[in-house]
Design a protein around this motif. Structure first.
Motif, short mmCIF file in Angstrom:
data_model
loop_
_atom_site.label_atom_id
_atom_site.label_comp_id
_atom_site.label_asym_id
_atom_site.label_seq_id
_atom_site.Cartn_x
_atom_site.Cartn_y
_atom_site.Cartn_z
N ALA A 167 -5.44 4.72 3.43
CA ALA A 167 -4.96 3.76 2.83
C ALA A 167 -5.38 3.52 1.20
O ALA A 167 -4.29 3.33 0.41
CB ALA A 167 -5.44 2.29 3.29
N LEU A 168 -6.50 4.11 0.88
CA LEU A 168 -6.87 4.17 -0.18
C LEU A 168 -6.24 5.07 -1.33
O LEU A 168 -5.73 4.67 -2.46
CB LEU A 168 -8.43 4.65 -0.33
N VAL A 169 -5.95 6.16 -0.66
CA VAL A 169 -5.12 7.44 -1.42
C VAL A 169 -3.73 6.69 -1.52
O VAL A 169 -3.02 7.01 -2.65
CB VAL A 169 -5.26 8.67 -0.97
N LEU A 170 -2.93 6.22 -0.59
CA LEU A 170 -1.72 5.73 -0.70
C LEU A 170 -1.88 4.71 -1.55
O LEU A 170 -0.65 4.46 -2.45
CB LEU A 170 -1.42 5.39 0.81
N LEU A 171 -2.59 3.76 -1.49
CA LEU A 171 -2.44 2.63 -2.57
C LEU A 171 -2.58 3.12 -3.87
O LEU A 171 -2.00 2.64 -5.09
CB LEU A 171 -3.89 1.90 -2.38
N TYR A 172 -3.44 4.18 -4.10
CA TYR A 172 -3.61 4.94 -5.55
C TYR A 172 -2.24 5.49 -5.97
O TYR A 172 -1.80 5.36 -7.23
CB TYR A 172 -4.85 5.76 -5.60
N GLY A 173 -1.53 6.37 -5.03
CA GLY A 173 -0.45 6.84 -5.14
C GLY A 173 0.74 6.04 -5.51
O GLY A 173 1.72 6.38 -6.31
N LEU A 182 -9.80 -2.23 -6.42
CA LEU A 182 -9.92 -3.49 -5.86
C LEU A 182 -10.25 -3.58 -4.35
O LEU A 182 -10.99 -4.15 -3.68
CB LEU A 182 -8.90 -4.40 -6.48
N TYR A 183 -9.24 -2.70 -3.68
CA TYR A 183 -9.38 -2.66 -2.27
C TYR A 183 -10.47 -2.09 -1.85
O TYR A 183 -11.35 -2.53 -0.86
CB TYR A 183 -8.10 -1.80 -1.78
N LEU A 184 -11.06 -0.86 -2.58
CA LEU A 184 -12.16 -0.19 -2.17
C LEU A 184 -13.49 -1.22 -2.34
O LEU A 184 -14.35 -1.25 -1.48
CB LEU A 184 -12.44 1.14 -2.78
N SER A 185 -13.72 -1.43 -3.62
CA SER A 185 -14.75 -2.37 -3.83
C SER A 185 -14.86 -3.68 -2.88
O SER A 185 -15.94 -4.20 -2.54
CB SER A 185 -14.76 -2.88 -5.16
N THR A 186 -13.84 -4.32 -2.73
CA THR A 186 -13.85 -5.72 -1.77
C THR A 186 -13.99 -5.22 -0.45
O THR A 186 -14.85 -5.99 0.18
CB THR A 186 -12.71 -6.62 -2.07
N GLY A 187 -13.45 -4.36 -0.01
CA GLY A 187 -13.60 -3.80 1.48
C GLY A 187 -15.07 -3.54 1.75
O GLY A 187 -15.50 -4.07 2.70
N LEU A 188 -15.74 -2.65 0.96
CA LEU A 188 -17.10 -2.44 1.16
C LEU A 188 -18.16 -3.74 1.04
O LEU A 188 -19.02 -3.77 1.76
CB LEU A 188 -17.48 -1.26 -0.20
N SER A 293 -1.09 -2.30 13.35
CA SER A 293 -0.44 -1.40 12.44
C SER A 293 -1.60 -0.39 11.91
O SER A 293 -2.66 -1.15 11.60
CB SER A 293 0.36 -1.77 11.34
N ASN A 294 -1.50 0.82 11.58
CA ASN A 294 -2.52 1.54 10.89
C ASN A 294 -2.29 1.41 9.47
O ASN A 294 -1.30 1.07 8.83
CB ASN A 294 -2.45 2.97 11.41
N ALA A 295 -3.15 1.91 8.56
CA ALA A 295 -3.35 1.75 7.17
C ALA A 295 -2.03 2.52 6.73
O ALA A 295 -1.30 1.83 5.75
CB ALA A 295 -4.73 2.30 6.60
N ALA A 296 -1.75 3.54 7.31
CA ALA A 296 -0.58 4.29 6.49
C ALA A 296 0.81 3.47 6.58
O ALA A 296 1.57 3.53 5.98
CB ALA A 296 -0.34 5.58 7.11
N GLY A 297 1.01 2.66 7.88
CA GLY A 297 2.23 1.93 8.00
C GLY A 297 2.11 0.78 7.27
O GLY A 297 3.30 0.19 6.89
N ILE A 298 0.86 0.14 6.92
CA ILE A 298 1.26 -1.25 6.35
C ILE A 298 1.23 -0.98 4.76
O ILE A 298 1.77 -2.06 4.09
CB ILE A 298 -0.17 -1.96 6.56
#
Length: 364
Positions: A167-173, A182-188, A293-298
């Motif tokens: 999901a991280l890489v897909l969001l970046y792309g 934002l997704y990485l920092s808040t999730g951690l 749903s998995n990350a790639a699907g959402i």
């Protein structure tokens, strides 16, 4: 007394070793050239996906530009190969990286760590360690057997699905580095804080009795030392396994995103999931929990919602609840956790996600 070794024998061994080294270098040269060629071809195709989707939609299919149908089809034709190409590349790379982080090694890293430091390390390890809903129970049992504190265990169980590297890489792309960061920092942060809170509550008695009876001990696991060709093979196997399983969800998610992109009015999404709707964040979390749903699907759905005017915090809250608090994972965890502990887990993580949604809606 050691037998005498003739000079000819020694020379033969040296020649054999030299030949083996040459063959190994040739093999690595071929791998490097093939990798560079494949990456170059990947970049060429990836950079031409958008003009290709416009050509097929509006020239080949002769759909009217600006129409709802045209927008939906162009979105689908563009995002499907784009997401699949990103997915294949990152799964391969992560598959190689994951060969260094087995479940047993992760358990050993976390064993004996104090709660605060353990929460941080568990959340970070959750990003790169193999995890899916089906592995939640054996991972939990392994952590209990190693004597890892309950709060540290939950930091890992939260971070592993939520801070998903795919999901991280897909969001970046798809959406850029700011959204991905934002997704990485808040999730951690949610994983660390939620695990710490659960650890402070001292809820070990809410684990199923048969799990509590397990004693801390070292499991005898013999790990085979892997060479780089072995690790590359694991990357290929990860692509066959993961992409082979999730491509249906990816296409379904892109289809939903295409429908939203083409047919849902922007003012409607702004009203339902905009910043002005105070109830949109908790509603998004509640709606997301029972979904599977998995990350790639959402991620394609997230892209389409943001494109239609939905607020970033609301959309991220929806995405996090779907990934981190999915109903199938709760059902699987019920084998080792009592309902009270599952309820606390959902409540604490849900509050963290809601807070994150409101925070981003307020500052962005």
């Amino acid at each position: 007394m050691e037998p005498l070794q003739s000079p000819g024998c020694s020379c033969a061994k040296q020649a054999t070793a030299g030949q083996a080294a040459i063959e190994k270098n040739v093999q690595w040269g071929k791998i490097l050239l093939l990798s560079l060629f494949s990456l170059g071809l990947w970049l060429v195709i990836y950079n031409n996906l958008e003009p290709f989707s416009f050509y097929v939609t509006y020239s080949l299919f002769e759909i009217k530009k600006g129409s709802q149908l045209g927008g939906a089809i162009q979105f689908f034709l563009y995002d499907t190969p784009k997401v699949m190409m990103l997915l294949t590349l990152i799964v391969f790379v992560i598959g190689v990286i994951r060969s260094f982080f087995t479940q047993e090694r992760t358990r050993q890293y976390l064993a004996g760590k104090r709660e605060t430091a353990g929460n941080v390390m568990a959340a970070l390890l959750g990003i790169v360690t193999p995890f899916c809903s089906c592995s939640a129970v054996p991972l939990f049992l392994g952590f209990v057997q190693a004597g890892i504190p309950l709060g540290v265990t939950f930091s890992f169980l939260i971070a592993a699905p939520m801070v998903n590297e795919i999901a991280l890489v897909l969001l970046y792309g798809l959406l850029g580095w700011k959204v991905a960061a934002l997704y990485l920092s808040t999730g951690l942060l949610i994983a660390m804080v939620a695990g710490w809170v659960i650890g402070r509550l001292k809820l070990e008695t809410w684990i199923e009795d048969w799990v509590q009876e397990m004693r801390a001990g070292e499991a005898l696991v013999f790990e085979r030392k892997l060479s780089w060709p072995d690790r590359i093979d694991q990357g290929k196997e990860a692509v066959r396994d993961i992409v082979g399983k999730v491509w249906v969800y990816v296409v379904a998610g892109i289809a939903v995103g295409a429908f939203i992109h083409g047919y849902v009015p922007e003012d409607f999404m702004a009203q339902v999931m905009g910043k002005d709707a105070w109830w949109s964040v908790p509603a998004a979390v509640v709606v997301g929990i029972p979904m599977y749903s998995n990350a790639a699907g959402i991620v394609p759905v997230v892209e389409a919602l943001l494109g239609k005017g939905a607020a970033l915090g609301t959309v991220l809250a929806f995405m996090m609840s779907v990934i981190a608090l999915s109903l199938p994972e709760m059902i699987i965890l019920r084998k080792v956790l009592k309902p009270k502990l599952i309820a606390v887990f959902v409540f604490v993580v849900g509050c963290g996600i809601v807070f994150t949604g409101y925070l981003f809606n307020a500052v962005i």
